[in-house]
Design an enzyme around this catalytic site. Structure first.
Site, PDB file in Angstrom:
ATOM      1  CG  HIS A 136      -3.993  -3.553   2.530  1.00  0.00           C
ATOM      2  ND1 HIS A 136      -3.103  -3.149   3.504  1.00  0.00           N
ATOM      3  CD2 HIS A 136      -4.554  -2.435   2.026  1.00  0.00           C
ATOM      4  CE1 HIS A 136      -3.131  -1.829   3.591  1.00  0.00           C
ATOM      5  NE2 HIS A 136      -4.000  -1.372   2.701  1.00  0.00           N
TER       6      HIS A 136
ATOM      7  CD  GLU B 176      -2.139  -6.348   4.998  1.00  0.00           C
ATOM      8  OE1 GLU B 176      -2.425  -5.177   5.284  1.00  0.00           O
ATOM      9  OE2 GLU B 176      -1.513  -6.653   3.958  1.00  0.00           O
TER      10      GLU B 176
ATOM     11  CB  CYS C  60      -0.989  -0.046   1.163  1.00  0.00           C
ATOM     12  SG  CYS C  60      -2.349   1.146   0.990  1.00  0.00           S
TER      13      CYS C  60
END
Length: 203
Positions: free
Chosen positions: A185, A187, A81
């Site tokens: 992202h 994650e 990001c």
């Protein structure tokens, strides 16, 4: 033995990135002092927030030389990001701010028709342009999770690994040698994002 070191400069939810690596069987350590980073560590630069503030914190905490030296030495590096955006020459969030200059290009705000909300938030599919090593076993048009108002415009189109369309096509991931970075992202992108983290850790 190499480890995954997550750079802590007080900008972003580092624990969610750490948990992502843990879920795929890798220990990742959050590091707030550049002196804690070893010569073989793989580095992860996550981040959310304002470009100018983030760059200022990286410089204040003396992380910039560590990042530059690690990338130049060929060690695996992953930006996420804001960690992607800061790799470029300049960002235009609340003024003009000098980035790390590791990749040539700029960071611009979305200027879109009213039907497109900014920030761009939620799931969107990524079109793989170049099959980077961290994208091993990732299907074309896999969906990833995005939260951003700014996007990168690389001068060299050959660094683009994934494109996503939101009002217009934009760069969603880059790859150059040992350097990888994503606008989305991983994650937060469920199984497909965790696969990306696992591929990075296993480099």
């Amino acid at each position: 033995m190499s480890r995954v070191a997550i750079i802590d400069y007080q900008m972003g939810n580092l624990r969610s990135v750490q948990k992502g690596f843990e879920r795929v069987g890798w220990h990742a350590e959050i590091v707030s002092d550049p002196r804690q980073i070893g010569p073989t560590d793989k580095l992860v630069l996550p981040g959310v927030g304002a470009f100018g503030d983030a760059i200022a914190e990286l410089r204040r905490r003396d992380f910039v030389p560590v990042i530059q030296e690690a990338i130049a030495a060929g060690r695996p590096f992953l930006g996420i990001c804001l960690g992607l955006q800061m790799l470029f020459d300049v960002g235009y969030e609340h003024g003009e701010h000098e980035g790390l200059g590791i990749l040539r290009g700029k960071v611009l705000k979305f200027d879109l028709p009213h039907e497109f909300k900014v920030p761009h938030m939620g799931w969107n599919k990524g079109h793989i342009v170049r099959q980077a090593p961290i994208l091993k076993d990732t299907a074309q048009d896999t969906h990833f999770y995005f939260v951003h108002s700014y996007y990168v415009v690389p001068e060299d189109p050959s660094v683009v690994a994934i494109e996503t369309d939101y009002g217009h096509p934009f760069c969603a991931a880059v790859w150059r040698d040992n350097l990888f970075a994503t606008q989305f992202h991983p994650e937060k992108s469920q199984a497909d994002g965790l696969k990306l983290l696992k591929n990075f850790a296993e480099l």
